[in-house]
Design an enzyme around this catalytic site. Structure first.
Site, mmCIF file in Angstrom:
data_model
loop_
_atom_site.group_PDB
_atom_site.id
_atom_site.type_symbol
_atom_site.label_atom_id
_atom_site.label_comp_id
_atom_site.label_asym_id
_atom_site.label_seq_id
_atom_site.Cartn_x
_atom_site.Cartn_y
_atom_site.Cartn_z
ATOM 1 N N HIS A 123 6.950 -5.518 3.001
ATOM 2 C CA HIS A 123 8.322 -5.888 3.347
ATOM 3 C C HIS A 123 8.373 -6.581 4.711
ATOM 4 C CE1 HIS A 123 8.608 -2.753 6.419
ATOM 5 N NE2 HIS A 123 8.019 -1.940 5.548
ATOM 6 N N GLU A 139 6.620 4.284 0.904
ATOM 7 C CA GLU A 139 5.850 4.458 2.130
ATOM 8 C C GLU A 139 5.480 5.931 2.300
ATOM 9 O OE1 GLU A 139 3.691 3.686 4.081
ATOM 10 O OE2 GLU A 139 4.594 2.229 5.463
#
Length: 302
Positions: free
Chosen positions: A62, A172
């Site tokens: 990202h 994550e």
């Protein structure tokens, strides 16, 4: 089943580090000829020349999120000690963080230079993504140019809507940091499913591309995995990513399709784990909006 990466297809960290001015954020340059002696001029030739049972994982991190901005502002030690445990600092909020304006520009660059440039009209067969908002926003802002491929005469396919497969396993590192806690599914679904993005969602409405979010099992409405006082170790995240990649692999095999190019949008911790799990060379620091391409095959475990 064990998945492993196959070297010799793409430029590596050591090669790129020797190029003056190289930003080292994109590891997608095709090596020609490869170790097998086959010359590949472009992505289509590479995919056409892949041995049976081989696929390419196109893995993107990202862009800069508000949590990354705070790390840069206060430094990583203070982030880990104090700020990472909070939802915000009174001005900015980073719970299930959005992209910053810089983050949007970063992933638009990735879309322009890599997905819409280097790939030269080649589009992944299937798309997978982390459920966290910064990754969904990254996907939209980096792949929005796909919607314009038909107008450019590159493809006959209509890409106004892309199905984005959301996998909990691509999150994550779980625990402690509030930026990595997932908001309820229904809220994310309302914000992003079949909606043209706008500034309200911290993303630009610069194409007609819409995302059809497909949450793959098993999910709960609330985030039951995140714990305020416990964070995953490398061994734990590697076990999670090994199962997640095997799930993707088996799902593609079960589909009966010959999908060769698989897009994955996720996080640095996830990418580092993927590299370890696939026995790929390490990339010491994977920049926000960075992309790495991996040729992957299935080995029989002895």
């Amino acid at each position: 089943m064990k998945l492993t990466s196959v070297p010799g297809y793409f430029s590596n960290y050591e090669e790129l580090a020797q190029i003056p001015g190289q930003t080292n954020y994109a590891y997608t340059k095709i090596v020609s000829p490869g170790d097998d002696g086959v010359k590949r001029k472009n992505w289509q030739e590479l995919l056409d020349s892949l041995p049976a049972g081989h696929k390419v994982f196109l893995v993107a991190r990202h862009g800069q999120g508000y949590h990354n901005l705070i790390v840069d502002t206060y430094g990583e030690p203070e982030w880990d000690r104090y700020w990472s445990k909070l939802n915000g600092d009174g001005e900015l909020e980073w719970f299930d963080a959005h992209l910053t304006e810089l983050g949007i520009k970063q992933v638009e660059r990735t879309g322009s230079l890599i997905f819409n440039g280097q790939l030269d009209g080649v589009v992944p067969d299937v798309f997978y993504c982390s459920p966290l908002r910064r990754c969904i926003e990254t996907f939209h802002n980096s792949w929005n140019q796909v919607a314009n491929l038909q107008e450019r005469g590159i493809t006959d396919h209509d890409y106004d809507t892309i199905e984005l497969n959301i996998l909990e396993g691509l999150r994550e590192t779980i625990g402690e940091h509030t930026c990595d806690k997932r908001q309820p599914i229904s809220k994310t679904f309302k914000e992003y499913n079949l909606i043209n993005f706008d500034q309200k969602n911290n993303a630009k409405k610069n194409s007609d591309l819409r995302l059809k979010l497909n949450y793959l099992p098993v999910y709960t409405e609330e985030d039951l995995l995140w714990k305020a006082d416990q964070r995953e170790t490398n061994d734990e995240i590697d076990k999670r990513l090994s199962k997640c990649l095997q799930h993707i692999w088996e799902r593609e095999k079960a589909s009966g399709s010959n999908n060769k190019l698989i897009s994955i949008t996720c996080h640095e911790g996830v990418i580092q784990s993927i590299l370890r799990v696939l026995n790929h060379e390490s990339i010491p620091r994977f920049e926000t909006s960075g992309v790495v391409a991996l040729v992957v095959k299935e080995d029989e475990e002895k």
